[in-house]
Design a protein around this motif. Structure first.
Motif, PDB file in Angstrom:
ATOM      1  N   ALA A 135      46.207  40.709  39.511  1.00  0.00           N
ATOM      2  CA  ALA A 135      46.454  39.777  41.466  1.00  0.00           C
ATOM      3  C   ALA A 135      44.759  38.978  42.117  1.00  0.00           C
ATOM      4  N   TYR A 136      43.698  39.700  41.330  1.00  0.00           N
ATOM      5  CA  TYR A 136      42.428  39.248  41.416  1.00  0.00           C
ATOM      6  C   TYR A 136      41.780  38.212  40.594  1.00  0.00           C
ATOM      7  N   LEU A 137      42.634  37.723  39.776  1.00  0.00           N
ATOM      8  CA  LEU A 137      41.995  36.602  38.936  1.00  0.00           C
ATOM      9  C   LEU A 137      43.171  35.610  39.386  1.00  0.00           C
ATOM     10  N   CYS A 138      44.296  35.834  39.090  1.00  0.00           N
ATOM     11  CA  CYS A 138      45.735  34.611  38.495  1.00  0.00           C
ATOM     12  C   CYS A 138      46.515  34.499  40.303  1.00  0.00           C
ATOM     13  N   GLY A 139      45.936  35.673  40.966  1.00  0.00           N
ATOM     14  CA  GLY A 139      46.598  35.741  42.405  1.00  0.00           C
ATOM     15  C   GLY A 139      48.297  36.246  42.436  1.00  0.00           C
ATOM     16  N   ALA A 165      57.889  30.574  31.240  1.00  0.00           N
ATOM     17  CA  ALA A 165      57.920  30.571  32.544  1.00  0.00           C
ATOM     18  C   ALA A 165      57.342  31.971  32.950  1.00  0.00           C
ATOM     19  N   THR A 166      56.866  32.604  32.306  1.00  0.00           N
ATOM     20  CA  THR A 166      56.506  34.064  32.853  1.00  0.00           C
ATOM     21  C   THR A 166      55.117  33.872  32.647  1.00  0.00           C
ATOM     22  N   HIS A 167      54.323  33.096  31.828  1.00  0.00           N
ATOM     23  CA  HIS A 167      52.815  33.265  32.038  1.00  0.00           C
ATOM     24  C   HIS A 167      52.222  32.853  33.768  1.00  0.00           C
ATOM     25  N   LEU A 168      50.699  33.010  33.428  1.00  0.00           N
ATOM     26  CA  LEU A 168      50.389  32.768  34.671  1.00  0.00           C
ATOM     27  C   LEU A 168      49.075  32.262  34.982  1.00  0.00           C
ATOM     28  N   GLU A 169      48.039  31.309  35.720  1.00  0.00           N
ATOM     29  CA  GLU A 169      47.220  30.617  35.047  1.00  0.00           C
ATOM     30  C   GLU A 169      45.886  31.581  36.211  1.00  0.00           C
ATOM     31  N   SER A 170      45.020  31.987  35.290  1.00  0.00           N
ATOM     32  CA  SER A 170      43.614  32.461  36.141  1.00  0.00           C
ATOM     33  C   SER A 170      42.889  30.864  37.378  1.00  0.00           C
ATOM     34  N   ILE A 171      42.088  31.753  37.800  1.00  0.00           N
ATOM     35  CA  ILE A 171      40.963  30.800  38.698  1.00  0.00           C
ATOM     36  C   ILE A 171      40.232  30.257  38.312  1.00  0.00           C
ATOM     37  N   ALA A 172      39.561  30.625  36.081  1.00  0.00           N
ATOM     38  CA  ALA A 172      39.411  30.343  35.356  1.00  0.00           C
ATOM     39  C   ALA A 172      40.176  29.048  35.193  1.00  0.00           C
ATOM     40  N   ALA A 173      41.172  29.154  34.750  1.00  0.00           N
ATOM     41  CA  ALA A 173      41.630  27.918  34.427  1.00  0.00           C
ATOM     42  C   ALA A 173      42.171  26.950  35.287  1.00  0.00           C
ATOM     43  N   TRP A 174      42.131  27.489  36.501  1.00  0.00           N
ATOM     44  CA  TRP A 174      42.241  26.487  37.493  1.00  0.00           C
ATOM     45  C   TRP A 174      40.493  25.344  37.506  1.00  0.00           C
ATOM     46  N   ALA A 175      39.655  26.036  37.617  1.00  0.00           N
ATOM     47  CA  ALA A 175      38.278  25.186  37.517  1.00  0.00           C
ATOM     48  C   ALA A 175      38.225  24.601  36.242  1.00  0.00           C
ATOM     49  N   LEU A 176      38.279  24.982  35.347  1.00  0.00           N
ATOM     50  CA  LEU A 176      38.710  24.481  34.338  1.00  0.00           C
ATOM     51  C   LEU A 176      39.430  22.879  34.460  1.00  0.00           C
ATOM     52  N   ALA A 177      40.527  22.871  34.559  1.00  0.00           N
ATOM     53  CA  ALA A 177      41.697  22.120  34.880  1.00  0.00           C
ATOM     54  C   ALA A 177      40.824  21.329  35.954  1.00  0.00           C
ATOM     55  N   ASP A 178      39.325  21.024  36.680  1.00  0.00           N
ATOM     56  CA  ASP A 178      39.176  20.179  37.859  1.00  0.00           C
ATOM     57  C   ASP A 178      38.473  19.528  36.953  1.00  0.00           C
ATOM     58  N   GLY A 179      37.510  20.272  36.173  1.00  0.00           N
ATOM     59  CA  GLY A 179      36.446  19.897  35.014  1.00  0.00           C
ATOM     60  C   GLY A 179      35.213  20.714  35.438  1.00  0.00           C
ATOM     61  N   ARG A 180      35.436  21.143  35.909  1.00  0.00           N
ATOM     62  CA  ARG A 180      34.070  22.750  36.410  1.00  0.00           C
ATOM     63  C   ARG A 180      34.296  23.738  34.794  1.00  0.00           C
ATOM     64  N   SER A 505      46.319  40.492  45.648  1.00  0.00           N
ATOM     65  CA  SER A 505      46.220  39.069  45.021  1.00  0.00           C
ATOM     66  C   SER A 505      46.114  37.818  45.983  1.00  0.00           C
ATOM     67  N   GLN A 506      45.374  37.976  47.053  1.00  0.00           N
ATOM     68  CA  GLN A 506      45.052  36.728  47.805  1.00  0.00           C
ATOM     69  C   GLN A 506      43.888  35.885  47.793  1.00  0.00           C
ATOM     70  N   LEU A 507      43.159  37.138  46.540  1.00  0.00           N
ATOM     71  CA  LEU A 507      41.895  37.387  46.339  1.00  0.00           C
ATOM     72  C   LEU A 507      41.457  35.625  45.657  1.00  0.00           C
ATOM     73  N   PRO A 508      42.079  35.726  44.510  1.00  0.00           N
ATOM     74  CA  PRO A 508      41.890  34.286  43.637  1.00  0.00           C
ATOM     75  C   PRO A 508      42.954  32.762  44.502  1.00  0.00           C
ATOM     76  N   HIS A 509      43.204  32.863  45.488  1.00  0.00           N
ATOM     77  CA  HIS A 509      43.952  31.521  46.603  1.00  0.00           C
ATOM     78  C   HIS A 509      42.534  31.257  47.512  1.00  0.00           C
ATOM     79  N   LEU A 510      42.102  32.606  47.914  1.00  0.00           N
ATOM     80  CA  LEU A 510      40.956  32.421  48.957  1.00  0.00           C
ATOM     81  C   LEU A 510      39.708  31.620  48.214  1.00  0.00           C
ATOM     82  N   MET A 511      39.457  32.513  47.456  1.00  0.00           N
ATOM     83  CA  MET A 511      38.565  31.499  46.220  1.00  0.00           C
ATOM     84  C   MET A 511      38.859  29.619  46.282  1.00  0.00           C
ATOM     85  N   ALA A 512      40.040  29.210  45.498  1.00  0.00           N
ATOM     86  CA  ALA A 512      40.054  28.710  45.380  1.00  0.00           C
ATOM     87  C   ALA A 512      40.174  27.538  46.399  1.00  0.00           C
TER      88      ALA A 512
END
Ligand SMILES: *[C@@H]1O[C@H](CO)[C@@H](O)[C@H](O)[C@H]1NC(C)=O
Ligand SMILES: [Zn+2]
Length: 587
Positions: A135-139, A165-180, A505-512
């Motif tokens: 919830a708090y990392l993949c939303g 299709a069941t696999h979720l990405e975490s905010i860490a993956a979102w950051a890496l995808a953005d070059g961070r 589950s809102q937390l990673p979306h808020l941070m992102a």
């Protein structure tokens, strides 16, 4: 009985006692006398409280305008840091400095914004650390015990989890995808549920090494173990796309049974692989600066000239409790030191980073009914927040602290101000037996009453030693989590997003959203403007895609924890020695 006669009876009792609900006798002479440190004299003046409130109003009326895009996000997670843990922890800190303590403020308590998060998961009223990490990392909320997969995957169902299709990405993956860059820091095994939420997709949190999979009759080729995913799958292996940091415990899931690690513990892998060597080999082949360390001295040395990739595994199992490590005087870094090391490495990336920092053993101490250790671990987490707060200015960096779930510790009684937070209440039970200010509704601290009434725990030979269990109402080998909401503290860009009471589950979306990352970036106009700092994004294709494999039959895994075996009598846990039990329950 008619309702009005009930009312009458209540009224009669209330008259007899003054206030039926709050009237307490002065502590009888028999009450154990706890040490109490009186509050400062200035608190007796109204002006003291007026000034305190006026300062707070001014701070809230002129908030700094942190409306920029967050370059860095650091998420602190106190595993099991329930709301009733907050006040005792700050009180302990103040009392250690010789003050009454209740007025103390921990580092995250100075953050300007607070909220509350609802922690239930899709199939359970009271959650575990795996569904909450999802919830708090993949939303997304999912099933108890599962990690990084949707609720379409039942726990232990490897087959269901092979559907991508069941696999979720975490905010860490979102950051890496953005070059961070991305980092994970924890005091538990790095493959444990909370940190694994940043990089793993697994139908069971317990599948940390291939040995765990084989014990559950699951084919590691179909459902790779969590350690393998960290080193070889997306996004764990993408922790090589740009700077990355992995710091914690848990070497055993990375090393084969045939190898004794640096501190002479055997590995647990049955496939003969050494994932630490694989991690090093990948980076050596790529020709990038990297370091693997296993003790504090080497960690501090490594960050004097930060490498691009840092892997530190400081224990075969979980890292030691901060108090244990201090007492042993051994070479384990503190959570604050690991946090600073991670920030120094990740700050090499001008685009910024996402860092997850977990104080993971607050939870373990609560499960063993050990409030002293739970509070001490909370103070270690606060020290880590303080370090990050000093290194990362609020204009560029969002800091968020929360917990995954609650526990069932109560902070109770009517003790004088400044009473030892770890001691007995000034009050005494109606049975004439003392009770502790901090106790639990369930757990291993239950004392058998044997027909003689409640046990007077103040007579225990190890009363109030650090490994002394306080009392509990219901016997359970491991105290349970609680289902109440957890607090969220935030400071930095878009901090106002974190107010209110909302789904965890809102937390990673808020941070992102605050950092222009992931799906929620689409909701913010500034996120689509090209940034002048944007550098070419590194390659995002997983270096070793997962092989499609035939489905496998699945059996429920055998109990993995010693406490479960303790019930069946096959585990030799010495009942009198709580410190020894700790060692066992850490397995
Ligand atoms: C720390 O690790 C280094 C590198 O392996 C080793 O040489 C050193 O002896 C270790 N220090 C301690 C105190 O174990
Ligand atoms: Zn727990």
């Amino acid at each position: 009985m008619r309702p009005c006669s009930l009312v009458l009876m209540v009224a009669v009792v209330a008259v007899a006692h003054g206030d039926r609900y709050h009237d307490r006798r002065p502590a009888p002479a028999a009450a154990p006398s706890s040490r109490a440190i009186p509050p400062s004299e200035e608190e007796r003046a109204a002006s003291y409280w007026y000034a305190e409130a006026f300062d707070a109003i001014e701070a809230r009326l002129s908030p700094p305008a942190y409306d920029s895009v967050a370059r860095n996000v650091v998420m602190f997670l106190g595993d099991g840091l329930s709301v009733p843990t907050l006040a005792p922890a700050r009180t302990l800190k103040g009392q250690r400095q010789g003050r009454s303590g209740e007025e103390e403020q921990l580092a995250y308590e100075r953050f300007p914004v607070t909220g509350l998060a609802k922690t239930y998961c899709v199939d359970k009223q009271i959650p575990d650390s795996a569904c909450t990490a999802t919830a708090y990392l993949c939303g997304v909320k999912n099933n108890y015990g599962t990690l990084g997969v949707t609720a379409r995957v039942p726990r232990y169902d490897c087959d269901a989890s092979t559907d991508r299709a069941t696999h979720l990405e975490s905010i860490a993956a979102w950051a890496l995808a953005d070059g961070r860059s991305a980092g994970i820091v924890t005091t538990t095994r790095i493959t444990h549920a909370s940190p694994a939420g940043a990089y793993a997709n697994s139908a069971d949190r317990g599948w940390e090494s291939d040995a765990d999979l084989r014990a559950a009759a699951v084919d590691p080729a179909a459902c790779p173990d969590i350690a393998d995913q960290l080193v070889n799958s997306h996004p764990g292996n993408q922790f090589q796309a740009s700077q990355s940091v992995i710091l914690g415990g848990g070497r055993r899931a990375f090393r084969p049974t045939t190898v004794l690690d640096e501190e002479y513990s055997p590995g647990r892998r049955l496939d003969g692989r050494d994932l630490i060597e694989e991690w090093r080999g990948q980076r050596a082949a790529a020709g990038v600066a990297h370091a693997y360390v296993w003790n504090r001295t080497e960690l501090l040395r490594a960050v004097e000239d930060p490498p691009e990739y840092l892997l530190g595994l400081f224990e075969a199992n979980h890292m030691q409790y901060a108090a244990e490590a201090r007492a042993a005087g051994n070479d384990e870094p503190t959570l604050a030191e690991m946090t600073e090391a991670a920030i120094r490495v990740l700050s090499r990336n001008p685009r910024g980073f996402f860092l997850f920092v977990e104080g993971g053993r607050i939870d373990h101490a609560h499960h063993d009914n050990l409030p002293h250790l739970a509070l001490d671990e909370t103070l270690a987490l606060s020290d880590a927040v303080e370090r990050a707060d000093a290194l990362l200015p609020p204009a560029s960096s969002l800091l968020v602290l929360t917990a995954d779930h609650s526990h069932v510790m109560a902070f109770n009684g009517y003790s004088r101000r400044g009473t030892d937070i770890l001691g007995p209440s000034d009050d005494i039970g109606d049975d004439g037996v003392p009770y502790m200010t901090l106790s639990y509704t369930n757990g291993p601290g239950y004392r058998s009453q044997q027909g003689v009434g409640r046990v007077d725990v103040t007579q225990d030979s190890d009363f109030m030693s650090i490994a002394w269990m306080t009392h509990a109402e219901v016997p359970l080998a491991s105290e349970t989590h609680g289902g109440d909401d957890v607090a969220v503290f935030a400071r930095g860009p878009q901090q106002q997003l974190f107010t209110g009471l909302y789904e965890q589950s809102q937390l990673p979306h808020l941070m992102a959203h605050a950092a222009c990352l992931g799906p929620a970036a689409a909701l913010r106009a500034e996120c689509s403007r090209p940034s002048p700092r944007r550098s070419p994004s590194p390659s995002r294709s997983p270096s070793q895609p997962r092989r499609p494999t035939p489905p496998r039959r699945l059996r429920a895994p055998p109990p993995r924890f010693c406490w479960q075996r303790r019930f069946s009598g096959s585990c030799r846990c010495p009942p009198q020695n709580h410190m020894r039990i700790l060692v066992y329950t850490r397995q």
